[in-house]
Enzyme design. Structure first.
Site, mmCIF file in Angstrom:
data_model
loop_
_atom_site.group_PDB
_atom_site.id
_atom_site.type_symbol
_atom_site.label_atom_id
_atom_site.label_comp_id
_atom_site.label_asym_id
_atom_site.label_seq_id
_atom_site.Cartn_x
_atom_site.Cartn_y
_atom_site.Cartn_z
ATOM 1 C CG MET A 23 -1.926 -0.726 1.473
ATOM 2 S SD MET A 23 -3.148 -0.847 2.044
ATOM 3 C CE MET A 23 -4.088 0.525 1.547
ATOM 4 C CD GLU A 94 -6.800 -2.014 -4.589
ATOM 5 O OE1 GLU A 94 -5.964 -2.778 -4.203
ATOM 6 O OE2 GLU A 94 -6.556 -0.251 -4.225
ATOM 7 C CB ALA A 95 -5.395 -7.578 -9.064
ATOM 8 C CB CYS A 150 9.888 2.236 6.079
ATOM 9 S SG CYS A 150 9.789 1.008 7.399
ATOM 10 C CB CYS A 153 13.636 2.212 9.568
ATOM 11 S SG CYS A 153 14.018 1.189 7.553
ATOM 12 C CG LEU A 172 -11.896 -2.319 0.609
ATOM 13 C CD1 LEU A 172 -13.726 -1.771 0.095
ATOM 14 C CD2 LEU A 172 -11.466 -2.474 0.062
ATOM 15 N N GLY A 173 -9.644 0.047 3.724
ATOM 16 C CA GLY A 173 -8.473 0.987 4.647
ATOM 17 C C GLY A 173 -7.485 1.995 4.043
ATOM 18 C CB CYS A 185 10.393 -1.627 10.182
ATOM 19 S SG CYS A 185 11.396 -0.771 10.269
#
Length: 194
Positions: A23, A94-95, A150, A153, A172-173, A185
């Site tokens: 994401m 969004e496969a 990230c 870091c 979903l978010g 991490c």
């Protein structure tokens, strides 16, 4: 079953491109960029997204930085095969939320001469391969893995760490639910929660 017999050897050659990553890595942004270039070139383009993804808009594919392109929401990958008839370029966002038949659908479209561009998460929030993306990567001619940064870091991030309490695989978010993390991490957090 892959329908090799659907290949018309006298027709133009199609292919599959996969854009994958975590994401906030720019997958949808890259998909939109490629599709808009195809539209500019006057190619016949059809874009699809899963019907369940209504985060930004019900009918448009929208990136996190709010670039958008019109699309057709569909409940399953079988609908794509029906609706993408007689097009030059097929875009699928969004496969990872589609059923496992998506791979066969993409192969059929490419065999018919279409350029098929698929974008999606390659791993779920637990760090496991997600939905049809791994199979699509295996049959694609081109795979582009994009990375976020990230938040812990600053290294390249390839994991989508869920920070909300949701347990379902499909949730979903946005930034309130997920954060991009690098391998180190991500596994530090995973080890601390076990």
């Amino acid at each position: 079953m892959f329908l090799e017999d659907t290949i018309n050897h006298h027709a133009k050659s199609g292919w599959i491109e996969v854009i994958c990553g975590s994401m906030f890595s720019g997958k949808t942004e890259e998909l939109i960029r490629r599709l808009k270039r195809a539209e500019f070139a006057k190619q016949r383009v059809e874009i699809f997204k899963p019907q369940i993804d209504t985060r930004y808009h019900e009918e448009e594919v929208v990136s996190h930085d709010e670039n958008s392109i019109s699309s057709t929401p569909v409940p399953s990958s079988g609908n794509i095969a029906i609706l993408a008839d007689n097009v030059d370029v097929v875009g699928i966002d969004e496969a990872q939320f589609f059923d496992d038949e998506l791979t066969e659908v993409c192969v059929q479209l490419a065999n018919r001469g279409a350029r098929v561009i698929v974008a999606g998460l390659d791993m779920d929030f637990k760090g496991h391969p997600f939905g049809p993306i791994p199979n699509l990567m295996a049959v694609a001619e081109y795979v582009t893995k994009v990375h976020a940064v990230c938040v812990k870091c600053g290294n390249l991030a390839n994991h989508s760490n869920r920070i909300s309490k949701a347990e379902a695989l499909v949730h979903l978010g946005e930034k309130e639910d997920y954060q991009p993390l690098c391998r180190k991490c991500f596994y530090e957090i995973q080890s601390a929660t076990k």
